[in-house]
Design a protein around this motif. Structure first.
Motif, PDB file in Angstrom:
ATOM      1  N   ARG A 123    -100.794 -88.930 -25.645  1.00 17.15           N
ATOM      2  CA  ARG A 123    -101.718 -87.969 -25.061  1.00 17.15           C
ATOM      3  C   ARG A 123    -103.078 -88.635 -24.849  1.00 17.15           C
ATOM      4  O   ARG A 123    -103.390 -89.684 -25.417  1.00 17.15           O
ATOM      5  CB  ARG A 123    -101.883 -86.765 -25.981  1.00 17.15           C
ATOM      6  N   LEU A 124    -103.921 -88.009 -24.038  1.00 21.55           N
ATOM      7  CA  LEU A 124    -105.280 -88.510 -23.828  1.00 21.55           C
ATOM      8  C   LEU A 124    -106.087 -88.398 -25.118  1.00 21.55           C
ATOM      9  O   LEU A 124    -105.743 -87.638 -26.030  1.00 21.55           O
ATOM     10  CB  LEU A 124    -105.951 -87.709 -22.715  1.00 21.55           C
ATOM     11  N   ARG A 125    -107.171 -89.155 -25.189  1.00 26.58           N
ATOM     12  CA  ARG A 125    -108.030 -89.136 -26.365  1.00 26.58           C
ATOM     13  C   ARG A 125    -108.682 -87.761 -26.525  1.00 26.58           C
ATOM     14  O   ARG A 125    -108.850 -87.018 -25.555  1.00 26.58           O
ATOM     15  CB  ARG A 125    -109.095 -90.227 -26.269  1.00 26.58           C
ATOM     16  N   LYS A 126    -109.061 -87.434 -27.762  1.00 29.46           N
ATOM     17  CA  LYS A 126    -109.664 -86.131 -28.060  1.00 29.46           C
ATOM     18  C   LYS A 126    -111.182 -86.278 -28.142  1.00 29.46           C
ATOM     19  O   LYS A 126    -111.696 -87.156 -28.839  1.00 29.46           O
ATOM     20  CB  LYS A 126    -109.120 -85.586 -29.373  1.00 29.46           C
ATOM     21  N   ILE A 127    -111.874 -85.411 -27.438  1.00 27.11           N
ATOM     22  CA  ILE A 127    -113.338 -85.468 -27.419  1.00 27.11           C
ATOM     23  C   ILE A 127    -113.912 -84.833 -28.688  1.00 27.11           C
ATOM     24  O   ILE A 127    -113.458 -83.772 -29.127  1.00 27.11           O
ATOM     25  CB  ILE A 127    -113.882 -84.748 -26.173  1.00 27.11           C
ATOM     26  N   ILE A 128    -114.899 -85.502 -29.271  1.00 20.93           N
ATOM     27  CA  ILE A 128    -115.656 -84.934 -30.392  1.00 20.93           C
ATOM     28  C   ILE A 128    -116.733 -84.043 -29.779  1.00 20.93           C
ATOM     29  O   ILE A 128    -117.793 -84.521 -29.340  1.00 20.93           O
ATOM     30  CB  ILE A 128    -116.287 -86.031 -31.271  1.00 20.93           C
ATOM     31  N   LYS A 129    -116.434 -82.761 -29.698  1.00 18.25           N
ATOM     32  CA  LYS A 129    -117.247 -81.842 -28.907  1.00 18.25           C
ATOM     33  C   LYS A 129    -118.706 -81.812 -29.377  1.00 18.25           C
ATOM     34  O   LYS A 129    -119.642 -81.814 -28.554  1.00 18.25           O
ATOM     35  CB  LYS A 129    -116.654 -80.439 -28.975  1.00 18.25           C
ATOM     36  N   GLU A 130    -118.912 -81.787 -30.689  1.00 19.66           N
ATOM     37  CA  GLU A 130    -120.282 -81.707 -31.208  1.00 19.66           C
ATOM     38  C   GLU A 130    -121.111 -82.920 -30.772  1.00 19.66           C
ATOM     39  O   GLU A 130    -122.276 -82.796 -30.379  1.00 19.66           O
ATOM     40  CB  GLU A 130    -120.266 -81.615 -32.733  1.00 19.66           C
ATOM     41  N   ARG A 131    -120.519 -84.106 -30.817  1.00 20.25           N
ATOM     42  CA  ARG A 131    -121.229 -85.328 -30.425  1.00 20.25           C
ATOM     43  C   ARG A 131    -121.496 -85.346 -28.926  1.00 20.25           C
ATOM     44  O   ARG A 131    -122.586 -85.744 -28.479  1.00 20.25           O
ATOM     45  CB  ARG A 131    -120.401 -86.547 -30.843  1.00 20.25           C
ATOM     46  N   ALA A 132    -120.514 -84.913 -28.143  1.00 20.43           N
ATOM     47  CA  ALA A 132    -120.694 -84.879 -26.692  1.00 20.43           C
ATOM     48  C   ALA A 132    -121.820 -83.913 -26.307  1.00 20.43           C
ATOM     49  O   ALA A 132    -122.634 -84.212 -25.421  1.00 20.43           O
ATOM     50  CB  ALA A 132    -119.389 -84.471 -26.014  1.00 20.43           C
ATOM     51  N   GLU A 133    -121.888 -82.785 -26.979  1.00 20.58           N
ATOM     52  CA  GLU A 133    -122.959 -81.819 -26.685  1.00 20.58           C
ATOM     53  C   GLU A 133    -124.311 -82.350 -27.132  1.00 20.58           C
ATOM     54  O   GLU A 133    -125.335 -82.139 -26.456  1.00 20.58           O
ATOM     55  CB  GLU A 133    -122.645 -80.485 -27.375  1.00 20.58           C
ATOM     56  N   GLU A 134    -124.331 -83.041 -28.253  1.00 19.78           N
ATOM     57  CA  GLU A 134    -125.573 -83.628 -28.756  1.00 19.78           C
ATOM     58  C   GLU A 134    -126.161 -84.640 -27.776  1.00 19.78           C
ATOM     59  O   GLU A 134    -127.388 -84.736 -27.605  1.00 19.78           O
ATOM     60  CB  GLU A 134    -125.277 -84.293 -30.108  1.00 19.78           C
ATOM     61  N   LEU A 135    -125.286 -85.382 -27.085  1.00 16.51           N
ATOM     62  CA  LEU A 135    -125.716 -86.395 -26.124  1.00 16.51           C
ATOM     63  C   LEU A 135    -125.819 -85.845 -24.706  1.00 16.51           C
ATOM     64  O   LEU A 135    -126.084 -86.607 -23.766  1.00 16.51           O
ATOM     65  CB  LEU A 135    -124.755 -87.580 -26.146  1.00 16.51           C
ATOM     66  N   ASN A 136    -125.574 -84.535 -24.568  1.00 24.98           N
ATOM     67  CA  ASN A 136    -125.647 -83.882 -23.248  1.00 24.98           C
ATOM     68  C   ASN A 136    -124.724 -84.534 -22.219  1.00 24.98           C
ATOM     69  O   ASN A 136    -125.115 -84.773 -21.066  1.00 24.98           O
ATOM     70  CB  ASN A 136    -127.095 -83.889 -22.727  1.00 24.98           C
ATOM     71  N   VAL A 137    -123.505 -84.835 -22.673  1.00 23.49           N
ATOM     72  CA  VAL A 137    -122.523 -85.400 -21.753  1.00 23.49           C
ATOM     73  C   VAL A 137    -122.081 -84.302 -20.778  1.00 23.49           C
ATOM     74  O   VAL A 137    -121.626 -83.236 -21.213  1.00 23.49           O
ATOM     75  CB  VAL A 137    -121.292 -85.937 -22.506  1.00 23.49           C
ATOM     76  N   PRO A 138    -122.204 -84.518 -19.473  1.00 25.19           N
ATOM     77  CA  PRO A 138    -121.751 -83.504 -18.515  1.00 25.19           C
ATOM     78  C   PRO A 138    -120.242 -83.256 -18.663  1.00 25.19           C
ATOM     79  O   PRO A 138    -119.471 -84.194 -18.854  1.00 25.19           O
ATOM     80  CB  PRO A 138    -122.074 -84.129 -17.151  1.00 25.19           C
ATOM     81  N   MET A 139    -119.842 -82.014 -18.540  1.00 27.95           N
ATOM     82  CA  MET A 139    -118.424 -81.686 -18.692  1.00 27.95           C
ATOM     83  C   MET A 139    -117.571 -82.374 -17.623  1.00 27.95           C
ATOM     84  O   MET A 139    -116.399 -82.667 -17.859  1.00 27.95           O
ATOM     85  CB  MET A 139    -118.214 -80.175 -18.651  1.00 27.95           C
ATOM     86  N   LEU A 140    -118.192 -82.654 -16.471  1.00 32.53           N
ATOM     87  CA  LEU A 140    -117.463 -83.344 -15.424  1.00 32.53           C
ATOM     88  C   LEU A 140    -117.047 -84.748 -15.857  1.00 32.53           C
ATOM     89  O   LEU A 140    -116.138 -85.340 -15.278  1.00 32.53           O
ATOM     90  CB  LEU A 140    -118.309 -83.436 -14.146  1.00 32.53           C
ATOM     91  N   TYR A 141    -117.723 -85.265 -16.896  1.00 34.93           N
ATOM     92  CA  TYR A 141    -117.422 -86.615 -17.376  1.00 34.93           C
ATOM     93  C   TYR A 141    -116.334 -86.623 -18.452  1.00 34.93           C
ATOM     94  O   TYR A 141    -115.842 -87.681 -18.824  1.00 34.93           O
ATOM     95  CB  TYR A 141    -118.699 -87.263 -17.928  1.00 34.93           C
ATOM     96  N   TYR A 142    -115.959 -85.418 -18.941  1.00 36.78           N
ATOM     97  CA  TYR A 142    -114.992 -85.332 -20.027  1.00 36.78           C
ATOM     98  C   TYR A 142    -113.653 -86.001 -19.689  1.00 36.78           C
ATOM     99  O   TYR A 142    -113.075 -86.700 -20.535  1.00 36.78           O
ATOM    100  CB  TYR A 142    -114.763 -83.876 -20.424  1.00 36.78           C
ATOM    101  N   PRO A 143    -113.088 -85.799 -18.485  1.00 41.18           N
ATOM    102  CA  PRO A 143    -111.814 -86.464 -18.182  1.00 41.18           C
ATOM    103  C   PRO A 143    -111.876 -87.977 -18.315  1.00 41.18           C
ATOM    104  O   PRO A 143    -110.921 -88.615 -18.772  1.00 41.18           O
ATOM    105  CB  PRO A 143    -111.528 -86.037 -16.734  1.00 41.18           C
ATOM    106  N   ALA A 144    -113.027 -88.575 -17.922  1.00 34.66           N
ATOM    107  CA  ALA A 144    -113.178 -90.026 -18.044  1.00 34.66           C
ATOM    108  C   ALA A 144    -113.215 -90.443 -19.510  1.00 34.66           C
ATOM    109  O   ALA A 144    -112.627 -91.461 -19.900  1.00 34.66           O
ATOM    110  CB  ALA A 144    -114.436 -90.490 -17.325  1.00 34.66           C
ATOM    111  N   LEU A 145    -113.894 -89.638 -20.331  1.00 38.87           N
ATOM    112  CA  LEU A 145    -113.926 -89.928 -21.764  1.00 38.87           C
ATOM    113  C   LEU A 145    -112.523 -89.887 -22.359  1.00 38.87           C
ATOM    114  O   LEU A 145    -112.136 -90.749 -23.145  1.00 38.87           O
ATOM    115  CB  LEU A 145    -114.819 -88.914 -22.490  1.00 38.87           C
ATOM    116  N   LYS A 146    -111.741 -88.890 -21.964  1.00 40.31           N
ATOM    117  CA  LYS A 146    -110.376 -88.759 -22.486  1.00 40.31           C
ATOM    118  C   LYS A 146    -109.520 -89.962 -22.119  1.00 40.31           C
ATOM    119  O   LYS A 146    -108.595 -90.326 -22.841  1.00 40.31           O
ATOM    120  CB  LYS A 146    -109.726 -87.474 -21.968  1.00 40.31           C
ATOM    121  N   ARG A 147    -109.858 -90.584 -20.981  1.00 36.25           N
ATOM    122  CA  ARG A 147    -109.093 -91.759 -20.556  1.00 36.25           C
ATOM    123  C   ARG A 147    -109.641 -93.051 -21.151  1.00 36.25           C
ATOM    124  O   ARG A 147    -109.111 -94.128 -20.880  1.00 36.25           O
ATOM    125  CB  ARG A 147    -109.082 -91.850 -19.024  1.00 36.25           C
ATOM    126  N   GLY A 148    -110.717 -92.952 -21.955  1.00 39.50           N
ATOM    127  CA  GLY A 148    -111.205 -94.130 -22.666  1.00 39.50           C
ATOM    128  C   GLY A 148    -112.507 -94.725 -22.165  1.00 39.50           C
ATOM    129  O   GLY A 148    -112.953 -95.766 -22.657  1.00 39.50           O
TER     130      GLY A 148
END
Length: 303
Positions: A156-181
């Motif tokens: 499966r794709l990688r799991k996002i650490i939601k709290e850290r992503a929100e802390e860094l203001n990662v745009p949700m549109l970037y989440y798929p790229a994060l899941k792919r590494g």
């Protein structure tokens, strides 16, 4: 991700002592895969709340009746119940001739497409590759051509650490790229490595189904290290000569196959009608490989 197998039938040759011929329902991510389809499989599915309408793939190991004589009845019921969705059927090349003959003489035209994919009974092949799994044949040694099946879950794709992503203001549109590494490049020029924002998904699981076979090492490479191994154990070891004569395995040998190949758990099944109770077979296999379970009908094993 769901990955479990429900035992529908565990008897060899004939139904006896409330045990039915071989059939199993594998649930992978809420998609059903039927493995063998002995006589009475439909009744067992009703009994254990396995919905036939959710089956997309059927795998038949070989053409001894206790592994496929329930198939025509199942296909006919799906037809009568109005199924429109195609079904993919994998099995020995001669299986389609048997099906077409019965449909011809009953003057039945299925309302759904039956996609038949013949298995190569002489060489292992990947016969299915979808978004969840790959399925590979295991060449077994029986009196007639016979294959087992190796089900491999895809990572499966990688799991996002939601709290850290929100802390860094990662745009949700970037989440798929994060899941792919992918790493994250912040607007201030800072690079945040992917490992800071995601965790590994669970290790992919494997299930090996070894139908009727003489015990030998020809298939050991494929079952090595699997999470769950189903292996036939038709006889106790005092019936070794009979097992060899009929190209079957003893419970002791099934335990040996599991031990030698470092599998995590073993299920034994395909029990001879000579055994009214299964204690002898269980004790024999578990004496060699302690993490052994019986293929008790209605039981679901989580892989």
């Amino acid at each position: 991700m769901r990955f479990d197998v429900t035992i529908l039938g565990s008897s060899s040759a004939t139904p006896i002592y409330n045990r039915n011929p071989t059939a199993q329902a594998l649930n992978i991510n809420e998609r059903l895969y039927l493995i063998d389809c002995g006589e009475g499989t439909q009744q067992q599915m009703l009994r254990f709340d396995i919905k036939a309408s959710r089956i997309d793939y059927i795998f038949i190991s070989h053409l001894h009746g206790d592994h496929y004589l329930g198939l025509l009845g199942l296909l006919s019921s799906l037809h009568l119940n109005g199924r429109k969705k195609p079904i993919s059927l994998f099995g020995p090349p001669q299986l389609i001739e048997i099906i077409e003959m019965q449909l011809k003489y009953s003057q039945t035209t299925l309302h759904f497409e039956l996609i038949f994919k013949p298995t190569n009974t002489e060489a292992s092949e990947v016969i299915l590759d979808n978004q969840d799994i790959t399925v590979e044949t295991i060449i077994l040694d029986h009196r007639i051509p016979c294959t087992g099946f190796l089900f491999r879950q895809k990572r499966r794709l990688r799991k996002i650490i939601k709290e850290r992503a929100e802390e860094l203001n990662v745009p949700m549109l970037y989440y798929p790229a994060l899941k792919r590494g992918a790493d994250f490049f912040a607007l201030d020029g800072t690079t945040h490595p992917n490992s800071e924002l995601t965790t590994n998904s669970e290790e992919p699981k494997t299930y090996a189904y070894c139908s009727d076979t003489l015990y030998n090492q020809s298939y050991f490479d494929q079952i090595n290290g699997v999470d769950l191994l189903y292996h036939e154990a038709t006889f106790a070891h005092d019936m070794l000569d009979r097992a060899n004569e009929t190209h079957h395995t003893t419970a002791f040998q099934a335990g040996e196959a599991a031990r030698i190949n470092n599998v995590k758990k073993l299920i034994i099944g395909h029990f001879s009608a000579r055994y009214k109770t299964l204690t002898e077979l269980y004790d024999e296999a578990s004496s060699v490989f302690p993490n052994t379970e019986l293929a008790i009908e209605g039981r679901t094993f989580v892989i």
